[in-house]
Design a protein around this motif. Sequence first.
Motif, mmCIF file in Angstrom:
data_model
loop_
_atom_site.group_PDB
_atom_site.id
_atom_site.type_symbol
_atom_site.label_atom_id
_atom_site.label_comp_id
_atom_site.label_asym_id
_atom_site.label_seq_id
_atom_site.Cartn_x
_atom_site.Cartn_y
_atom_site.Cartn_z
ATOM 1 N N ALA A 38 -2.154 5.933 3.158
ATOM 2 C CA ALA A 38 -2.521 4.635 2.436
ATOM 3 C C ALA A 38 -2.724 3.664 3.858
ATOM 4 C CB ALA A 38 -0.996 4.256 1.858
ATOM 5 N N LEU A 39 -2.065 3.947 4.917
ATOM 6 C CA LEU A 39 -2.636 3.176 6.225
ATOM 7 C C LEU A 39 -3.643 3.517 7.099
ATOM 8 C CD1 LEU A 39 1.169 2.267 7.112
ATOM 9 C CD2 LEU A 39 -0.330 1.315 5.217
ATOM 10 N N GLY A 40 -4.129 4.721 6.556
ATOM 11 C CA GLY A 40 -5.405 5.094 7.146
ATOM 12 C C GLY A 40 -5.109 5.973 8.529
ATOM 13 N N VAL A 41 -4.369 7.012 8.348
ATOM 14 C CA VAL A 41 -3.873 7.723 9.431
ATOM 15 C C VAL A 41 -4.720 9.030 9.715
ATOM 16 C CG1 VAL A 41 -1.442 6.860 9.477
ATOM 17 C CG2 VAL A 41 -2.169 8.983 8.138
ATOM 18 N N SER A 42 -5.839 9.076 8.712
ATOM 19 C CA SER A 42 -6.691 10.589 8.671
ATOM 20 C C SER A 42 -7.863 10.029 9.403
ATOM 21 C CB SER A 42 -6.730 11.032 7.583
ATOM 22 O OG SER A 42 -5.624 12.033 7.165
ATOM 23 N N ASP A 43 -8.507 10.719 10.089
ATOM 24 C CA ASP A 43 -9.705 10.486 10.939
ATOM 25 C C ASP A 43 -10.766 10.417 9.964
ATOM 26 O OD1 ASP A 43 -8.304 9.926 13.154
ATOM 27 O OD2 ASP A 43 -9.148 11.986 14.125
ATOM 28 N N VAL A 44 -11.775 9.538 10.049
ATOM 29 C CA VAL A 44 -13.195 9.517 9.424
ATOM 30 C C VAL A 44 -14.340 8.888 10.150
ATOM 31 C CG1 VAL A 44 -11.744 9.412 6.901
ATOM 32 C CG2 VAL A 44 -12.438 7.164 8.226
ATOM 33 N N SER A 45 -15.277 9.035 9.621
ATOM 34 C CA SER A 45 -16.437 8.647 10.345
ATOM 35 C C SER A 45 -16.829 7.205 9.840
ATOM 36 C CB SER A 45 -17.978 9.589 10.452
ATOM 37 O OG SER A 45 -18.277 9.570 9.176
ATOM 38 N N ALA A 63 0.728 -1.143 0.064
ATOM 39 C CA ALA A 63 0.088 0.035 0.115
ATOM 40 C C ALA A 63 0.680 1.279 0.047
ATOM 41 C CB ALA A 63 -0.930 0.002 1.048
ATOM 42 N N ALA A 64 2.034 1.134 0.751
ATOM 43 C CA ALA A 64 2.562 2.421 0.805
ATOM 44 C C ALA A 64 3.539 2.665 -0.645
ATOM 45 C CB ALA A 64 3.818 2.343 1.834
ATOM 46 N N LYS A 65 3.882 1.452 -1.269
ATOM 47 C CA LYS A 65 4.387 1.634 -2.666
ATOM 48 C C LYS A 65 3.490 2.245 -3.594
ATOM 49 C CE LYS A 65 8.068 -1.629 -2.110
ATOM 50 N NZ LYS A 65 8.686 -3.082 -2.585
ATOM 51 N N LEU A 66 2.217 1.916 -3.689
ATOM 52 C CA LEU A 66 1.229 2.236 -4.473
ATOM 53 C C LEU A 66 0.929 3.687 -4.167
ATOM 54 C CD1 LEU A 66 -1.427 -0.568 -4.002
ATOM 55 C CD2 LEU A 66 0.240 -0.065 -5.998
ATOM 56 N N ILE A 67 0.837 4.371 -3.158
ATOM 57 C CA ILE A 67 0.415 5.718 -2.912
ATOM 58 C C ILE A 67 1.856 6.388 -3.162
ATOM 59 C CG2 ILE A 67 1.362 6.118 -0.429
ATOM 60 C CD1 ILE A 67 -1.495 7.641 0.205
ATOM 61 N N ILE A 68 3.082 6.095 -3.060
ATOM 62 C CA ILE A 68 4.086 7.055 -3.555
ATOM 63 C C ILE A 68 4.028 6.994 -4.749
ATOM 64 C CG2 ILE A 68 6.387 6.864 -3.562
ATOM 65 C CD1 ILE A 68 6.502 5.305 -0.910
ATOM 66 N N GLU A 69 3.748 6.011 -5.534
ATOM 67 C CA GLU A 69 3.628 6.016 -7.013
ATOM 68 C C GLU A 69 2.342 6.993 -7.459
ATOM 69 O OE1 GLU A 69 4.205 5.423 -11.087
ATOM 70 O OE2 GLU A 69 5.308 5.259 -9.523
ATOM 71 N N VAL A 70 1.069 6.687 -7.225
ATOM 72 C CA VAL A 70 0.135 7.390 -7.807
ATOM 73 C C VAL A 70 -0.264 8.866 -7.035
ATOM 74 C CG1 VAL A 70 -1.299 5.560 -8.199
ATOM 75 C CG2 VAL A 70 -1.794 6.461 -6.128
ATOM 76 N N GLY A 71 0.551 9.053 -5.645
ATOM 77 C CA GLY A 71 0.523 10.415 -4.972
ATOM 78 C C GLY A 71 -0.428 10.514 -3.974
ATOM 79 N N PRO A 72 -0.229 10.846 -2.992
ATOM 80 C CA PRO A 72 -1.565 11.073 -1.892
ATOM 81 C C PRO A 72 -2.646 11.873 -2.291
ATOM 82 C CG PRO A 72 0.634 11.345 -0.968
ATOM 83 C CD PRO A 72 0.965 11.256 -2.441
ATOM 84 N N ARG A 73 -2.368 13.095 -3.006
ATOM 85 C CA ARG A 73 -3.400 13.881 -3.487
ATOM 86 C C ARG A 73 -4.587 13.095 -4.468
ATOM 87 N NH1 ARG A 73 -2.728 18.794 -1.414
ATOM 88 N NH2 ARG A 73 -0.690 19.401 -0.819
ATOM 89 N N ASN A 74 -3.836 12.201 -5.162
ATOM 90 C CA ASN A 74 -4.866 11.617 -6.097
ATOM 91 C C ASN A 74 -5.708 10.540 -5.297
ATOM 92 O OD1 ASN A 74 -4.115 12.634 -8.512
ATOM 93 N ND2 ASN A 74 -2.521 11.512 -8.798
ATOM 94 N N VAL A 75 -5.229 9.976 -4.396
ATOM 95 C CA VAL A 75 -5.864 8.830 -3.449
ATOM 96 C C VAL A 75 -6.837 9.889 -2.807
ATOM 97 C CG1 VAL A 75 -5.711 7.542 -1.584
ATOM 98 C CG2 VAL A 75 -3.915 7.348 -3.151
ATOM 99 N N ILE A 76 -6.665 11.102 -2.248
ATOM 100 C CA ILE A 76 -7.579 11.811 -1.636
ATOM 101 C C ILE A 76 -8.757 12.018 -2.520
ATOM 102 C CG2 ILE A 76 -8.147 13.953 -0.631
ATOM 103 C CD1 ILE A 76 -5.254 14.089 0.648
ATOM 104 N N LYS A 77 -8.448 12.301 -3.707
ATOM 105 C CA LYS A 77 -9.523 12.845 -4.800
ATOM 106 C C LYS A 77 -10.483 11.637 -5.002
ATOM 107 C CE LYS A 77 -7.092 16.277 -7.372
ATOM 108 N NZ LYS A 77 -6.435 16.575 -8.769
ATOM 109 N N THR A 78 -9.761 10.294 -5.138
ATOM 110 C CA THR A 78 -10.654 9.042 -4.994
ATOM 111 C C THR A 78 -11.532 8.881 -3.979
ATOM 112 O OG1 THR A 78 -8.896 7.992 -6.496
ATOM 113 C CG2 THR A 78 -10.560 6.592 -5.498
ATOM 114 N N ALA A 79 -11.071 9.185 -2.676
ATOM 115 C CA ALA A 79 -11.814 8.874 -1.494
ATOM 116 C C ALA A 79 -13.073 9.668 -1.456
ATOM 117 C CB ALA A 79 -10.850 8.916 -0.347
ATOM 118 N N GLN A 80 -12.625 11.114 -1.738
ATOM 119 C CA GLN A 80 -13.648 12.255 -1.588
ATOM 120 C C GLN A 80 -14.842 12.047 -2.946
ATOM 121 O OE1 GLN A 80 -11.327 15.720 -2.320
ATOM 122 N NE2 GLN A 80 -11.327 15.934 0.218
#
Length: 716
Positions: free
Chosen positions: A514-521, A482-499
Amino acid sequence: MTANGRERREPVFGRPEPDHQHDESALNIGLSRQDRAGGEMARPVSRRSSTNDSKKPLKKTSKPRRAKKPRKRRSILGRMFYTLFVLGLWCLLGVAGVVAYYASQLPPIDQLTVPRRPPNIAILAADGSLITNRGETGGREVSIKELPSYVPKAFVAIEDRRFYSHFGIDPMGLGRAVISNVSGGLRQGASTLTQQLAKNLFLTPERTASRKIQEAILALWLERKYTKDQILELYLNRVYFGAGAFGVEAAARRYYNKPAKELTLSEAAVIAGLVQAPSRLAPNRNPKGAQGRATIVLKYMRELGFINQAQADAALANPAKLNRAGSNDSANYAADFVMDVLDDFIGEFDQDIIVQTSIDLRMQRAAAKAVTETLTAKGAQFNVSQAALVSITPEGALKALVGGKSYEESQYNRATTGRRQPGSAFKPFVYLTAMEYGMTPATVIEDGPVNYRGWSPQNYSRRYSGPVQLRDALAFSLNTIAAKLIIEVGPRNVIKTAQRLGINSPLEPVPSLALGVSDVSLMEMTSAYAAFANGGFGVIPYVIETVKSAANGKLLYQRPPTSGKLGRVMSPENQAEMIDMMHNSFAIGSSRNASVPGWDLAGKTGTTQAYKDAWMMGFSSTLVTGVWMGNDTGELTKRLTGSGLPAEIWKKYMTDALATQTPKPLIGAGWQPNGNTSPSFFGTGGGDVPPQGMPQQAPRQQRQDRNFFERLFGVD
């Protein structure tokens, strides 16, 4: 003698003495008897009258007065009566003045109106059964015609037995209360039902003479304006019965879990007896006190002929029993959610309304049971005190919502308001982004050490497995992949996907995301997972289906068929790829403990650092369910993982919830990249822990996969 030689003459008052120097014409100015007060006016004296005329006796002009007879003195009794009459008259005038003064402090009588009862919100389940009442009263307004005759009669018997004969104030009751209180007997009140209603409608609760006077004035006004039955109906809908219940309907629901029209005689007697001291006599707090008061109510009803002896004996032989077994304490979390969003649909309202929801009470009870039983049995073992569960359809309809172990103990909704780190349950958003960048579930990446600008995540086992397909890397929750994937695609792109899928909480654009360190409901996570379950369409969870007026059934809101749909948020191909990988988590990975026989399932577990939070997210073709467990204080659990108790709760609930449904395949299941998807079995394993001795995986099949792996492999 004056200076000119004349003799000084002093004026003489009265009758002049005979003197030769005085002529007969001298004026006689003396006061006669007639000149005095009460006498005849003096006639002018003729100048021709001689002085001798004044010597003549005065002629009597009136008859002599008769002697007055002595008055008879009043008797002592008469004088007392007279004194009392005068005092009473003054007291009456004084009372009238006081009454007039305090009446002037009230609004003008011609402008006085009964204030509107605060609106009640009846929240119904999908099948039309009542979940709960919300609002200031706790129950809807009922007509006296809806009630059994013994219900209003119970109140008349215990509170105001001369209700139908007095004019708002009961002089006999007032006298009886005064005598009883002065003599030291049982203290009694003298307020009639009408006075009590006046107090509830218009006045503050303090006990002062001025308030009692105003209460009496308002009682007279109520009696003049309304009929006795109307007054009694107003009273039954406004009086307080304890436990937050205002009105007889709210009390019946609160204590006996039934509408007021279904109350038995013994239950009606208990509720009528609460008016005297609702907090002290509430049957949920003081059952003996409540029953003792009910016995008195039944006695008075028998004395007044409201019931016969057989009815009284039957009610005494079968006392009312508190019944809240049918009520669902946990459903109040769902009701809170309804109240949070209700204003968005109908704005302000001033009438009783009925809100039809999507909640399935059978599923709701199953969810509450799974949470409560698991925490009770194993919570202490793992040092975990709370759990939350959200279950929706793939289209977003909320079916069950549990915000904590007990609503009575804590109303904090951990499912909608609480925000915690999701851990590995966040990884599907990373993998979806990677799919959108051209990878597939069969893409092979090296499970090895990662060091990116000082960040060096490790796997749960702190060991590495070499080349791994993505479908297996997600199934066994490998952190390095998961760490290698987010480094490759970029954290901001992952955020866009989640949003895009429905995560609204702020997300930090850092690789550790990538390891779920941001709080969500939990509600956000569940709605986002719905997009994987429904073929790739984003949804906004909804709970309100319709809102109607309780008075006339007028439709105030109806959910449009397209409400909550966000459109496509992932391609059909990418959705199918995610189903392939997330189903693998149930087949051989960390979600395996949550499997439900006969159903195709997909999902992901999550465990945060140091075992602070544990998650289980998953779905069938008909339900999407998320479970969170942890402690409100942030205290660490004892090695609790998502594949442990959260998976156990998830399985218990889904087994019950799906019991009445026919299994259907997942949308997108059976996808095969390039016509070749040989499943790779990793042997045994569980939780977020990868199995040991994983075999080499299938060779990379696409050039872009190979280039992607090579770039990641070079990261130190």
